[in-house]
Design an enzyme around this catalytic site. Structure first.
Site, PDB file in Angstrom:
ATOM      1  N   SER A  61       0.877  -1.117   0.003  1.00 33.74           N
ATOM      2  CA  SER A  61      -0.118   0.066  -0.080  1.00 33.74           C
ATOM      3  C   SER A  61       0.897   1.379  -0.134  1.00 33.74           C
ATOM      4  O   SER A  61       2.024   1.476   0.496  1.00 33.74           O
ATOM      5  CB  SER A  61      -0.829   0.042   1.114  1.00 33.74           C
ATOM      6  OG  SER A  61      -1.589  -1.240   1.332  1.00 33.74           O
TER       7      SER A  61
HETATM    8  N1  SAH Z   1      -0.827  -4.398   3.879  1.00 30.73           N
HETATM    9  C1  SAH Z   1      -0.367  -5.033   2.718  1.00 30.73           C
HETATM   10  C2  SAH Z   1      -1.272  -5.077   1.808  1.00 30.73           C
HETATM   11  C3  SAH Z   1      -1.147  -6.158   0.855  1.00 30.73           C
HETATM   12  S1  SAH Z   1      -2.479  -6.001  -0.628  1.00 30.73           S
HETATM   13  C4  SAH Z   1       0.983  -4.443   2.331  1.00 30.73           C
HETATM   14  O1  SAH Z   1       1.166  -3.002   2.518  1.00 30.73           O
HETATM   15  O2  SAH Z   1       1.799  -5.077   1.556  1.00 30.73           O
HETATM   16  C5  SAH Z   1      -3.710  -6.799   0.185  1.00 30.73           C
HETATM   17  C6  SAH Z   1      -3.680  -8.079   0.656  1.00 30.73           C
HETATM   18  O3  SAH Z   1      -4.776  -8.783   0.944  1.00 30.73           O
HETATM   19  C7  SAH Z   1      -2.938  -9.181  -0.670  1.00 30.73           C
HETATM   20  O4  SAH Z   1      -1.717  -9.718  -0.052  1.00 30.73           O
HETATM   21  C8  SAH Z   1      -3.977 -10.414  -0.650  1.00 30.73           C
HETATM   22  O5  SAH Z   1      -3.742 -11.606  -0.996  1.00 30.73           O
HETATM   23  C9  SAH Z   1      -4.643 -10.387   0.535  1.00 30.73           C
HETATM   24  N2  SAH Z   1      -6.055 -10.794   0.819  1.00 30.73           N
HETATM   25  C10 SAH Z   1      -7.134 -10.542  -0.070  1.00 30.73           C
HETATM   26  N3  SAH Z   1      -8.317 -11.328   0.320  1.00 30.73           N
HETATM   27  C11 SAH Z   1      -8.052 -11.942   1.375  1.00 30.73           C
HETATM   28  C12 SAH Z   1      -8.580 -12.660   2.652  1.00 30.73           C
HETATM   29  N4  SAH Z   1      -9.814 -12.935   2.402  1.00 30.73           N
HETATM   30  N5  SAH Z   1      -7.977 -12.979   3.521  1.00 30.73           N
HETATM   31  C13 SAH Z   1      -6.628 -12.670   3.816  1.00 30.73           C
HETATM   32  N6  SAH Z   1      -5.850 -12.047   2.953  1.00 30.73           N
HETATM   33  C14 SAH Z   1      -6.650 -11.572   1.815  1.00 30.73           C
END
Ligand code: SAH
Length: 214
Positions: A61
């Site tokens: 993010s």
């Molecule tokens: N805070 C993280 C954001 C990653 S993007 C960063 O800054 O790196 C969002 C993440 O949510 C992805 O890795 C995706 O695989 C995960 N995601 C999507 N649906 C999900 C779910 N139902 N449960 C757990 N993770 C999920």
């Protein structure tokens, strides 16, 4: 490449200039090495004002959005926090600095081994990772004083409300898969209050209580 200087500049120009004032949050952004959480070819862009691809169709993010979420949680250091969507693990590291224990759930198991390794190298021993559907929470360790969802949900997943402590706070993006409103939910004396923080675009929360994955 002076990453330290880039971090200080990121905090001044992207966070303080846009109204982030929580000193604990700002200090953490000044120290956690974001460049270690992006893929090698993107290291030089680690401190820019954007989300960046981390593989598997996911993103790390934008720093400002992470700061807005963390400032809203008002962490003091004694909290048990649930994070949904570990992704790169950058926000997980920030939470590990700001709270007591961090429980982080990621849907894609292949993202977790490098995150575990990085967090261990950086010396964080208060992080617990699980590969699962985070919209179901992580009931074994509930209740949580704070929750941070970093994938876009159609609405607040009911299991998360069940696992939120009395006086707990949750921040999550609510809306369509294309555009969401970052929303703070506060649990106070049996009622839930909602506050809208900023418009945002996150990757979708997939699975039960999220969006269909096919
Ligand atoms: N805070 C993280 C954001 C990653 S993007 C960063 O800054 O790196 C969002 C993440 O949510 C992805 O890795 C995706 O695989 C995960 N995601 C999507 N649906 C999900 C779910 N139902 N449960 C757990 N993770 C999920």
């Amino acid at each position: 490449m002076n990453f330290h200087a880039q971090r200080q500049r990121m905090v001044r120009e992207q966070l303080q200039a846009r109204g982030i004032t929580d000193e604990r949050v700002l200090d953490t952004f000044r120290t956690v090495p974001r460049h270690l959480f992006v893929p090698d070819p993107l290291t030089t862009e680690a401190y820019t004002d954007h989300p960046l691809p981390i593989g598997a169709g996911q993103t790390i993010s934008q720093p400002y959005i992470v700061a807005v979420m963390l400032q809203a949680l008002q962490l003091q250091g004694h909290e048990r926090v649930l994070e949904i969507g570990t992704g790169s693990g950058y926000q997980t590291a920030i939470l590990a600095e700001l709270a007591l224990e961090v429980y982080s759930v990621e849907r894609l198991p292949e993202l977790l081994p490098p995150v575990a390794e990085r967090l261990e190298q950086l010396g964080y021993s208060n992080v617990h990772l699980a590969a699962a559907n985070g919209s179901l929470g992580w009931p074994e360790h509930a209740p949580y004083d704070a929750m941070l969802v970093s994938a876009a949900a159609p609405d607040v997943p009911p299991p998360l409300i069940d696992q939120l402590a009395a006086r707990g706070r949750m921040v999550l993006p609510i809306g369509s898969p294309q555009q969401q409103m970052l929303t703070e939910i506060e649990h106070r004396q049996g009622t839930l209050s909602r506050r809208e923080l900023a418009s945002c675009v996150f990757v979708p929360l997939l699975g039960a209580y999220g969006w269909p994955s096919t």
